[in-house]
Design an enzyme around this catalytic site. Structure first.
Site, PDB file in Angstrom:
ATOM      1  N   PRO A 174      -6.927  -0.032   5.515  1.00  0.00           N
ATOM      2  CA  PRO A 174      -6.271   0.741   6.295  1.00  0.00           C
ATOM      3  C   PRO A 174      -4.711   0.715   6.481  1.00  0.00           C
ATOM      4  CG  PRO A 174      -7.240  -1.445   7.141  1.00  0.00           C
ATOM      5  CD  PRO A 174      -7.672  -0.955   5.864  1.00  0.00           C
ATOM      6  N   PHE A 175      -4.085   1.585   7.103  1.00  0.00           N
ATOM      7  CA  PHE A 175      -2.693   1.672   7.051  1.00  0.00           C
ATOM      8  C   PHE A 175      -1.870   1.757   5.821  1.00  0.00           C
ATOM      9  CE2 PHE A 175      -4.445  -0.229  11.170  1.00  0.00           C
ATOM     10  CZ  PHE A 175      -4.274   0.855  11.938  1.00  0.00           C
ATOM     11  N   ARG A 176      -2.712   2.132   4.839  1.00  0.00           N
ATOM     12  CA  ARG A 176      -2.053   2.109   3.381  1.00  0.00           C
ATOM     13  C   ARG A 176      -1.999   0.707   2.714  1.00  0.00           C
ATOM     14  NH1 ARG A 176      -1.279   6.709   1.498  1.00  0.00           N
ATOM     15  NH2 ARG A 176      -0.231   5.859  -0.089  1.00  0.00           N
ATOM     16  N   LEU A 177      -2.626  -0.467   3.474  1.00  0.00           N
ATOM     17  CA  LEU A 177      -2.492  -1.686   3.007  1.00  0.00           C
ATOM     18  C   LEU A 177      -3.551  -1.878   2.017  1.00  0.00           C
ATOM     19  CD1 LEU A 177      -1.384  -3.756   6.308  1.00  0.00           C
ATOM     20  CD2 LEU A 177      -0.136  -2.845   4.398  1.00  0.00           C
TER      21      LEU A 177
END
Length: 201
Positions: A174-177
């Site tokens: 999520p959120f490019r993590l």
């Protein structure tokens, strides 16, 4: 899987991920990008299909007189990449390249549909083609030649094995993590000893 633990063997991770992709990926879960280089160092990429794999490496088959075949014979290093959008995962592999044995190539060639076997004879892969009719004529020629009985494997058609020095597993977060786990070794014929590290996304 890789978020919560670090398996000691990257092939265990690959096996689990490929099986899940085969269940959920709509088209060609064994499709992989193959990158090679020419004499000038210019890279070139194309899609091929994984036909076999084990702890010795990842195998695909091609015309050795094709562009990729000539590049790999001259510069036996390559990179592979699987991207499974349906499961939001990818695997990147970098390693040394070797030719499969004639026995391996014969066995796989014999397993192919007869029309694919004939196509291997008919196609001067990567070379200029005047038009579709030229290809169709060549297919007809070899279909007549090998209409009855076994189709022999062309001498210029065989396989390559990419023996990994580095395997990276990428899992969407999520959120490019995202999660990134890298396995590396100094020996492409390593005995199961891998260095592991996690990378920032």
């Amino acid at each position: 899987m890789i978020r919560d633990n670090t398996p000691s063997d990257p092939y265990d991770v690959f096996d689990a991920w490929l099986k899940e992709a085969e269940e959920k990926e709509l088209n060609d879960p064994t499709a992989m990008s193959l990158s090679t280089v020419d004499a000038s160092g210019m890279p070139s990429s194309r899609m091929v299909l994984l036909k076999d794999w084990d702890q010795q490496g990842f195998v695909f088959y091609t015309n050795y007189e094709s562009r990729k075949g000539e590049q790999l014979l001259a510069h036996p290093k390559a990179a592979l990449m699987f991207h499974w959008k349906s499961v939001r995962r990818s695997v990147r592999i970098e390693g040394l390249v070797e030719q499969v044995t004639p026995e391996e190539a014969d066995e796989y060639f014999a397993s192919r549909p007869k029309q694919s076997q004939i196509g291997a004879w008919a196609s001067d892969q990567s070379r200029p083609l005047e038009g579709r009719f030229e290809l169709e004529k060549r297919v007809a020629k070899y279909a007549a030649k090998y209409g009855l009985g076994k189709v022999p494997r062309p001498p210029h058609w065989s396989g390559f094995r990419v023996c990994p020095l580095r395997i990276e597993f990428w899992q969407d977060g999520p959120f490019r993590l995202h999660d990134r786990l890298v396995y590396s070794t100094d020996d492409a014929k390593q005995s199961g000893q891998w260095n592991t590290e996690r990378l920032f996304p």
